[in-house]
Design an enzyme around this catalytic site. Structure first.
Site, PDB file in Angstrom:
ATOM      1  N   LYS A 260      16.131  47.844 -66.119  1.00 44.48           N
ATOM      2  CA  LYS A 260      14.877  48.114 -65.408  1.00 44.48           C
ATOM      3  C   LYS A 260      14.432  46.981 -64.484  1.00 44.48           C
ATOM      4  O   LYS A 260      13.782  47.228 -63.480  1.00 44.48           O
ATOM      5  CB  LYS A 260      13.754  48.409 -66.414  1.00 44.48           C
TER       6      LYS A 260
ATOM      7  N   ASP B 237       6.295  54.697 -66.100  1.00 39.57           N
ATOM      8  CA  ASP B 237       6.027  54.467 -67.534  1.00 39.57           C
ATOM      9  C   ASP B 237       4.531  54.301 -67.822  1.00 39.57           C
ATOM     10  O   ASP B 237       3.997  54.914 -68.751  1.00 39.57           O
ATOM     11  CB  ASP B 237       6.760  53.209 -68.027  1.00 39.57           C
TER      12      ASP B 237
HETATM   13  P1  NAP Z   1      12.054  45.176 -74.929  1.00 43.60           P
HETATM   14  O1  NAP Z   1      11.750  44.918 -73.496  1.00 43.60           O
HETATM   15  O2  NAP Z   1      13.343  44.753 -75.504  1.00 43.60           O
HETATM   16  O3  NAP Z   1      10.855  44.525 -75.791  1.00 43.60           O
HETATM   17  C1  NAP Z   1      10.826  44.623 -77.168  1.00 43.60           C
HETATM   18  C2  NAP Z   1       9.633  43.855 -77.736  1.00 43.60           C
HETATM   19  O4  NAP Z   1       9.639  44.057 -79.149  1.00 43.60           O
HETATM   20  C3  NAP Z   1       9.680  42.352 -77.507  1.00 43.60           C
HETATM   21  O5  NAP Z   1       8.380  41.857 -77.302  1.00 43.60           O
HETATM   22  C4  NAP Z   1      10.265  41.839 -78.811  1.00 43.60           C
HETATM   23  O6  NAP Z   1       9.828  40.571 -79.222  1.00 43.60           O
HETATM   24  C5  NAP Z   1       9.701  42.813 -79.807  1.00 43.60           C
HETATM   25  N1  NAP Z   1      10.557  42.877 -80.997  1.00 43.60           N
HETATM   26  C6  NAP Z   1      11.865  43.249 -81.042  1.00 43.60           C
HETATM   27  N2  NAP Z   1      12.313  43.178 -82.307  1.00 43.60           N
HETATM   28  C7  NAP Z   1      11.273  42.742 -83.060  1.00 43.60           C
HETATM   29  C8  NAP Z   1      11.114  42.456 -84.440  1.00 43.60           C
HETATM   30  N3  NAP Z   1      12.118  42.618 -85.303  1.00 43.60           N
HETATM   31  N4  NAP Z   1       9.907  42.037 -84.872  1.00 43.60           N
HETATM   32  C9  NAP Z   1       8.876  41.879 -84.017  1.00 43.60           C
HETATM   33  N5  NAP Z   1       8.962  42.128 -82.681  1.00 43.60           N
HETATM   34  C10 NAP Z   1      10.155  42.549 -82.217  1.00 43.60           C
HETATM   35  O7  NAP Z   1      11.969  46.744 -75.230  1.00 43.60           O
HETATM   36  P2  NAP Z   1      11.011  47.830 -74.530  1.00 43.60           P
HETATM   37  O8  NAP Z   1      11.709  48.476 -73.401  1.00 43.60           O
HETATM   38  O9  NAP Z   1       9.693  47.184 -74.296  1.00 43.60           O
HETATM   39  O10 NAP Z   1      10.901  48.936 -75.698  1.00 43.60           O
HETATM   40  C11 NAP Z   1      10.086  48.721 -76.840  1.00 43.60           C
HETATM   41  C12 NAP Z   1       9.961  50.019 -77.633  1.00 43.60           C
HETATM   42  O11 NAP Z   1       9.305  51.015 -76.840  1.00 43.60           O
HETATM   43  C13 NAP Z   1      11.304  50.628 -78.028  1.00 43.60           C
HETATM   44  O12 NAP Z   1      11.168  51.173 -79.307  1.00 43.60           O
HETATM   45  C14 NAP Z   1      11.513  51.731 -77.011  1.00 43.60           C
HETATM   46  O13 NAP Z   1      12.314  52.773 -77.501  1.00 43.60           O
HETATM   47  C15 NAP Z   1      10.085  52.198 -76.813  1.00 43.60           C
HETATM   48  N6  NAP Z   1       9.866  52.852 -75.514  1.00 43.60           N
HETATM   49  C16 NAP Z   1       9.396  54.124 -75.529  1.00 43.60           C
HETATM   50  C17 NAP Z   1       9.141  54.768 -74.344  1.00 43.60           C
HETATM   51  C18 NAP Z   1       8.601  56.174 -74.379  1.00 43.60           C
HETATM   52  O14 NAP Z   1       8.585  56.832 -73.326  1.00 43.60           O
HETATM   53  N7  NAP Z   1       8.134  56.651 -75.511  1.00 43.60           N
HETATM   54  C19 NAP Z   1       9.367  54.130 -73.115  1.00 43.60           C
HETATM   55  C20 NAP Z   1       9.847  52.809 -73.134  1.00 43.60           C
HETATM   56  C21 NAP Z   1      10.098  52.196 -74.349  1.00 43.60           C
HETATM   57  P3  NAP Z   1      10.073  39.220 -78.428  1.00 43.60           P
HETATM   58  O15 NAP Z   1       8.958  39.188 -77.414  1.00 43.60           O
HETATM   59  O16 NAP Z   1       9.995  38.185 -79.448  1.00 43.60           O
HETATM   60  O17 NAP Z   1      11.427  39.353 -77.780  1.00 43.60           O
END
Ligand code: NAP
Length: 277
Positions: A66, A102
């Site tokens: 992205k 989004d």
């Molecule tokens: P990302 O950019 O990889 O960010 C993930 C975030 O979660 C980071 O802040 C990370 O922490 C934190 N994290 C990861 N593992 C963790 C753990 N074990 N304990 C605590 N914090 C943790 O991912 P993203 O794109 O933002 O996606 C995040 C979630 O949203 C995913 O589940 C994804 O499937 C969902 N999502 C859903 C939609 C929808 O349309 N429903 C759209 C987009 C995303 P750090 O800051 O420490 O790295």
């Protein structure tokens, strides 16, 4: 023959976007095609060149591309620039325009579900791409938008950007858990609790208000542990399907100038996900 579109990401095999867009094509009686393509990080430029050369009408972009795709496009609109990421590309006259649906998709999902967010005190868990899209979009409406994260520096960086629009502070997950009763809207934007790690939760919900609405952006499983615990505490809960559907509908509208019917899509996708549990 119809137009062709797709989604690029890695991993991609579990994406619901092909199912959703094909359903909308069928609703309109169109013979367009929508395909999921696994594109590794190092192959992104070749993939974008290929999509351009082959005349894709547009495509969606997901993890991990992205942000990396931005310099490969001809134009980035204000929304994608504000969120610092692209989730939708539109091709017109050989030029690729990047946008991001989004954040607006998330807001549309709140409207559809009658979740009040204007003036609300909001807590976002996580500081990655989804947290940024949701947080910066909510900042235009909410009373305050705080961020809690595993890595405090990342939560602080997002809170700093949100604070350009509304009040925002950053906390560790532990500190946020201790002050949960102050929030009316709590959003899990971490992958914690996603299949297969369904017993995990991002933080303790001991202090949650029964007036709160808790939204998990995860939709695998349909009800996460975070949602289950919040529901047991009397809070209202929603999963990530409404956001997924509305960001997809907004992308569809950008490609075709027509708004697809989102009614029934949540049930349709829930049945598919339920069947594949
Ligand atoms: P990302 O950019 O990889 O960010 C993930 C975030 O979660 C980071 O802040 C990370 O922490 C934190 N994290 C990861 N593992 C963790 C753990 N074990 N304990 C605590 N914090 C943790 O991912 P993203 O794109 O933002 O996606 C995040 C979630 O949203 C995913 O589940 C994804 O499937 C969902 N999502 C859903 C939609 C929808 O349309 N429903 C759209 C987009 C995303 P750090 O800051 O420490 O790295």
């Amino acid at each position: 023959m119809g137009e062709w579109l797709g989604v690029i990401g890695d991993p991609i095999e579990h994406s619901l976007s092909p199912i959703m867009h094909r359903k909308w094509f069928a609703d309109f009686g169109w013979s367009h095609h929508y395909q999921a393509f696994r594109v590794k990080r190092d192959d992104l430029k070749q993939a974008v060149d290929g999509l351009r050369a082959l005349g894709a009408k547009g495509f969606n972009v997901t993890i991990p591309h992205k942000v990396a795709i931005m310099p490969l496009l001809d134009e980035i609109d204000d929304e994608a620039r504000a969120l610092g990421a692209v989730n939708t590309v539109i091709q017109a006259d050989g030029r690729l325009l990047g946008t991001n649906t989004d954040g607006l998709g998330f807001i549309e999902s709140l409207k559809e579900k009658n979740v009040s967010y204007a003036g609300a005190d909001v807590l976002i868990l996580g500081a990655g791409g989804a947290a940024r899209a949701v947080g910066l979009s909510l900042a235009r409406h909410a009373g305050r938008v705080d961020v809690a994260g595993r890595t405090l520096e990342k939560a602080e960086a997002l809170a700093h950007d949100i604070a350009k629009t509304t009040a925002s502070a950053a906390y560790t997950l532990e500190r946020a858990a201790a002050r949960l009763d102050g929030y009316r809207l709590i959003i899990n934007a971490t992958p914690v609790g996603m299949t297969p790690n369904i017993d995990a939760a991002p933080l303790s919900l001991e202090r949650i208000s029964d007036q709160a609405t808790c939204i998990d952006l995860i939709y695998r499983p349909l009800e996460t542990r975070f949602m289950k615990e919040a529901r047991q505490k009397g809070a209202r809960v929603l999963n990530g399907l409404p956001m997924l559907i509305h960001q997809g509908a907004l992308a569809f509208e950008r490609w075709f100038g027509r708004r697809p019917d989102t009614t029934g899509m949540e049930t349709y996708l829930s049945q598919i996900l339920g069947a594949h549990r």
